[in-house]
Scaffold this motif. Structure first.
Motif, PDB file in Angstrom:
ATOM      1  N   TRP A 103       0.826  -1.197   0.000  1.00  0.00           N
ATOM      2  CA  TRP A 103       0.000   0.000   0.000  1.00  0.00           C
ATOM      3  C   TRP A 103       0.868   1.257   0.000  1.00  0.00           C
ATOM      4  O   TRP A 103       1.920   1.297   0.653  1.00  0.00           O
ATOM      5  N   GLU A 107      -1.780  10.078   2.513  1.00  0.00           N
ATOM      6  CA  GLU A 107      -3.229  10.058   2.600  1.00  0.00           C
ATOM      7  C   GLU A 107      -3.852  10.449   1.268  1.00  0.00           C
ATOM      8  O   GLU A 107      -3.239  11.140   0.450  1.00  0.00           O
ATOM      9  N   LEU A 131      -7.411  -0.614   3.942  1.00  0.00           N
ATOM     10  CA  LEU A 131      -6.682   0.412   3.207  1.00  0.00           C
ATOM     11  C   LEU A 131      -7.378   1.759   3.338  1.00  0.00           C
ATOM     12  O   LEU A 131      -6.741   2.785   3.609  1.00  0.00           O
ATOM     13  N   THR A 134      -6.956   3.365   6.772  1.00  0.00           N
ATOM     14  CA  THR A 134      -5.629   3.895   7.116  1.00  0.00           C
ATOM     15  C   THR A 134      -5.121   4.958   6.148  1.00  0.00           C
ATOM     16  O   THR A 134      -4.181   5.679   6.477  1.00  0.00           O
ATOM     17  N   ARG A 135      -5.724   5.065   4.948  1.00  0.00           N
ATOM     18  CA  ARG A 135      -5.187   5.988   3.951  1.00  0.00           C
ATOM     19  C   ARG A 135      -6.132   7.133   3.589  1.00  0.00           C
ATOM     20  O   ARG A 135      -5.692   8.122   3.001  1.00  0.00           O
TER      21      ARG A 135
END
Length: 210
Positions: A103, A107, A131, A134-135
């Motif tokens: 990944w 952000e 994903l 967290t992003r």
């Protein structure tokens, strides 16, 4: 229903499919309403890159990053990128939704995933939600597109046939229940905000990170 049309190579070497050509316009119309005017977008399972080139051109204020685990797909994405010469279309990433080590850092203001959920193991959808958790920036959007099962609504005959064909190709594939996908999203800190009816018995599902 989204058919799995075999892609056709263009003169540049980029791959194109009739289904991507057909659905790009309706998807673009939804994205134009929900995406920010500026920011970073990650397209997971970007496939041939046909969508990435179309959407990067449509939204020049967005940095568009396509990603796919397939080397063949990434080669096609790179060909679309070279042909389009769009400054906001980034090189393709080798992202596998099931492998956090792949990944990207940083952000994103939105994550798109078009026609992956039904042609991948459930673990890929679970990874997609982690994903996004967290992003995505707070308030960032997760956009999903494809055919789905919905409680209380019988499958259209074309979608039922498509589901059977997917399961025949792999027992890990098949149309997923919207309710199950939404539970995963909620467990990952996102709220379901909208369902949009799309052509050919597909839907857009839109979630927002808390």
């Amino acid at each position: 229903m989204e058919t799995m049309d075999p892609p056709v190579a263009t003169p540049s070497g980029a791959l194109a499919s009739p289904s991507s050509t057909r659905n790009a316009g309706p998807i673009r119309a939804v994205l134009a309403r929900i995406l920010p005017s500026r920011g970073r977008v990650l397209e997971v399972a970007a496939g041939s890159g046909q969508h990435a080139a179309t959407f990067a051109a449509a939204f020049p204020g967005l940095e568009w990053t396509p990603a796919d685990p397939s080397a063949e797909a990434r080669a096609s994405i790179a060909a679309w990128r070279e042909t389009s010469s769009l400054p906001n279309l980034q090189p393709p990433l080798a992202l596998d939704a099931t492998d956090p080590a792949s990944w990207p850092a940083g952000e994103f203001d939105a994550i798109l995933c078009i026609n992956m959920v039904h042609i991948s193991p459930w673990a890929a959808t679970e990874g997609l939600m982690r994903l996004a958790e967290t992003r995505l920036t707070p308030g960032g959007l997760l956009y999903l597109y494809g055919p789905y099962r919905e409680a209380g609504t019988p499958l259209a005959p074309s979608n039922a046939d498509f589901d059977e064909s997917l399961k025949a190709r792999s027992p890990d594939w098949g149309l997923r229940e919207v309710e199950a996908v939404t539970r995963l999203a909620e467990d990952a800190g996102m709220n379901f905000i909208e369902r949009v009816e799309m052509p050919s018995n597909n839907v857009s599902l839109i979630y927002q990170r808390q």
